[in-house]
Design a protein around this motif. Structure first.
Motif, short mmCIF file in Angstrom:
data_model
loop_
_atom_site.label_atom_id
_atom_site.label_comp_id
_atom_site.label_asym_id
_atom_site.label_seq_id
_atom_site.Cartn_x
_atom_site.Cartn_y
_atom_site.Cartn_z
N PHE A 189 -19.39 20.16 -9.51
CA PHE A 189 -20.02 18.61 -8.90
C PHE A 189 -19.83 17.82 -9.91
O PHE A 189 -19.55 17.82 -11.09
CB PHE A 189 -21.30 18.97 -8.07
N THR A 190 -20.09 16.50 -9.44
CA THR A 190 -20.25 15.41 -10.19
C THR A 190 -21.21 14.56 -10.02
O THR A 190 -21.72 14.27 -8.73
CB THR A 190 -18.73 14.61 -9.98
N VAL A 191 -21.54 13.92 -11.10
CA VAL A 191 -22.75 12.79 -11.19
C VAL A 191 -21.87 11.56 -11.68
O VAL A 191 -21.82 11.89 -13.13
CB VAL A 191 -24.10 13.16 -11.71
N ASN A 192 -21.73 10.47 -11.00
CA ASN A 192 -21.21 9.32 -11.82
C ASN A 192 -22.10 8.15 -11.78
O ASN A 192 -22.79 8.04 -11.09
CB ASN A 192 -19.82 8.76 -10.76
N VAL A 193 -22.04 7.36 -13.04
CA VAL A 193 -23.30 6.32 -13.00
C VAL A 193 -22.32 5.22 -13.66
O VAL A 193 -21.57 5.67 -14.53
CB VAL A 193 -24.58 6.55 -13.66
#
Ligand SMILES: C=CCO[C@@H]1O[C@H](CO)[C@@H](O[C@@H]2O[C@H](CO)[C@H](O)[C@H](OCc3cn(-c4n[nH]c(N)n4)nn3)[C@H]2O)[C@H](O)[C@H]1NC(C)=O
Length: 134
Positions: free
Chosen positions: A31-35
């Protein structure tokens, strides 16, 4: 792959933090968290990989500038389990982005874009969001 969440028009300033809480899918590959500023300009791409692109139980971090990926940073500290809850707290300042994990472990990543305000957040992949706290 869950479509996840995208938030734009955010105004997260340096020193302010936010937390993503959710559940990793049972058959998760990653999974990915992009900011960042937008999807092509990311101060942090936080990508836990259970079994993806040849990585097993490895957190890959990277930046993205005008669509081009930077140099990856890999972490072998991997407190995530398929089917289990997961929690990620992100805070940043002019020089670094800090990711705090539920077990207290902290990962530091350079703020390569020198971003002062985060306008964009997306959470993608095998992760079911339960709460987002600013
Ligand atoms: C060993 C072979 C060459 O290296 C591999 O190269 C892969 C392709 O670049 C690397 O995977 C990418 O790693 C990126 C972070 O550095 C991202 O995780 C990328 O997947 C996410 C992604 C988003 N997007 C995207 N396109 N358009 C938008 N908005 N997002 N495209 N790919 C992955 O496909 C992968 O991490 C990398 N592996 C190593 C060990 O370096």
């Amino acid at each position: 792959m869950d479509r996840g969440l995208t938030a734009t028009q955010l105004k997260l300033q340096s020193g302010e933090s936010f937390q993503v809480k959710g559940k990793v899918l049972p058959d998760a590959k990653g999974f990915t968290v992009n900011v960042g500023k937008d999807s092509e300009n990311l101060v942090l791409h936080f990508n836990p990989r259970f079994d993806l692109h040849g990585d097993v139980d490895t957190i890959v971090l990277n930046s993205r500038h005008d669509g081009a990926w930077g140099e990856e940073q890999r972490e072998s500290h991997f407190p995530f389990q398929p089917g289990e809850k997961a929690e990620v707290t992100i805070v940043f300042d002019a020089s670094e982005v800090k990711v705090k994990l539920a077990d207290g472990h902290e990962i530091s990543f350079p703020n390569r874009l020198g971003l002062e305000t985060i306008h964009f957040l997306s959470v993608e992949g095998d992760f079911k969001i339960k709460a987002l706290k600013f």
